[in-house]
Design an enzyme around this catalytic site. Sequence first.
Site, PDB file in Angstrom:
ATOM      1  N   GLU A 159      -1.248  -8.938   5.163  1.00  0.00           N
ATOM      2  CA  GLU A 159      -1.396  -8.876   6.648  1.00  0.00           C
ATOM      3  C   GLU A 159      -2.611  -8.808   7.076  1.00  0.00           C
ATOM      4  O   GLU A 159      -2.671  -9.319   8.456  1.00  0.00           O
ATOM      5  CB  GLU A 159      -0.022  -8.030   7.263  1.00  0.00           C
ATOM      6  CG  GLU A 159      -0.710  -6.485   7.460  1.00  0.00           C
ATOM      7  CD  GLU A 159      -0.801  -5.644   6.095  1.00  0.00           C
ATOM      8  OE1 GLU A 159      -0.532  -6.266   4.930  1.00  0.00           O
ATOM      9  OE2 GLU A 159      -1.021  -4.296   6.164  1.00  0.00           O
ATOM     10  N   CYS A 205       0.759  -1.197  -0.061  1.00  0.00           N
ATOM     11  CA  CYS A 205      -0.132  -0.099   0.076  1.00  0.00           C
ATOM     12  C   CYS A 205       0.842   1.197  -0.201  1.00  0.00           C
ATOM     13  O   CYS A 205       1.444   1.670  -0.948  1.00  0.00           O
ATOM     14  CB  CYS A 205      -0.901  -0.024   1.268  1.00  0.00           C
ATOM     15  SG  CYS A 205      -2.417   1.104   0.905  1.00  0.00           S
ATOM     16  N   HIS A 207      -3.507  -5.607   1.254  1.00  0.00           N
ATOM     17  CA  HIS A 207      -2.633  -5.774   2.484  1.00  0.00           C
ATOM     18  C   HIS A 207      -2.822  -7.176   2.978  1.00  0.00           C
ATOM     19  O   HIS A 207      -3.682  -7.436   3.737  1.00  0.00           O
ATOM     20  CB  HIS A 207      -3.611  -4.917   3.584  1.00  0.00           C
ATOM     21  CG  HIS A 207      -3.286  -3.488   3.697  1.00  0.00           C
ATOM     22  ND1 HIS A 207      -2.343  -2.852   4.182  1.00  0.00           N
ATOM     23  CD2 HIS A 207      -4.059  -2.528   2.930  1.00  0.00           C
ATOM     24  CE1 HIS A 207      -2.458  -1.689   4.109  1.00  0.00           C
ATOM     25  NE2 HIS A 207      -3.368  -1.520   2.836  1.00  0.00           N
TER      26      HIS A 207
END
Lengths: 86, 225
Positions: B197, B87, B195
């Site tokens: 994660e 990002c 993302h």
Amino acid sequence: MRFAVLVETRLRDGVADPQGATIERSLPALGFDGVSGVRVGKAFRFTIESDDAAAARAEVADMCKRFLTNPVIEDATISVEGDGAT
Amino acid sequence: MASRVGVVVFPGSNCELDVVEAVRGLGGEAELLWHGDASLGGVDAVVLPGGFAHGDYLRPGAIARFSPIMRAVDAFASDGGPVIGICNGFQVLCESGLLPGALQKNAGLKFLCKPVVVRVETDTTALTVDVRVGRELRIPINHFEGNYTCLPDTLAELRADDRIVLRYTDNPNGSVDDIAGICSAGRNVVGLMPHPERACHPLLGSTDGAPLLRSLLVRAGALAA
């Protein structure tokens, strides 16, 4: 000598400018018809110490290329006070 | 000593702990690195996390390249070390010249925060070495400036060299050629807008980010492929 500089940056032609497009679409609601080609950019004003206007312009152009703009998507117009050219 | 992932913290980063948590959940070691430090402390992989490095002043990612640690990241990447930008980290990689192109405002002028589906297009990068090509992953995006663009020559080069790593199956932001992630010529530097994660635990609604971060750990030498 110290020169007054104005740098205006904007998205390059052909790069979508969603802010500009949204503003353009909004203007008729206030009665501003016939507006087209709205582009949103930034303006930087500063002074620079340089031998002459040409040298100041060259330094600012380098500054634009390396930092003030992302050349992939932005163009810059440089004005140097006393330079005559824009 | 076990392999370690270093997660760089810039002023304004806000996804660094999520990355650390996800890496640890996958069995890797992770630590935070401060942007003002000049050294990477011997880590085996680097992640530039999401957020708003340096307040997104001037342009997202534009100021981060002046952070002292970026010189070390640059050298690490030049030596083939795995570097992932997620990002805002992707924006930093583009602005610092480690990846080509730029990320402009979303075509719809909306901040987008939702799960999207991306397709893995190559399995030879630091982020996808442990993932099958063609696999579709459901991973959240969370950005305003995620609309990838580049010069026509750059796009031709990315396609020819198989450097488009992830493509959206339903383009949410106007990115050219549905690009969600790309890699460097050396395939060790990868930038992506989604993302991973945030998709590494069933409680988060998806674990599809895990194979990507697991790939990074494989590439870093922490896990076997």
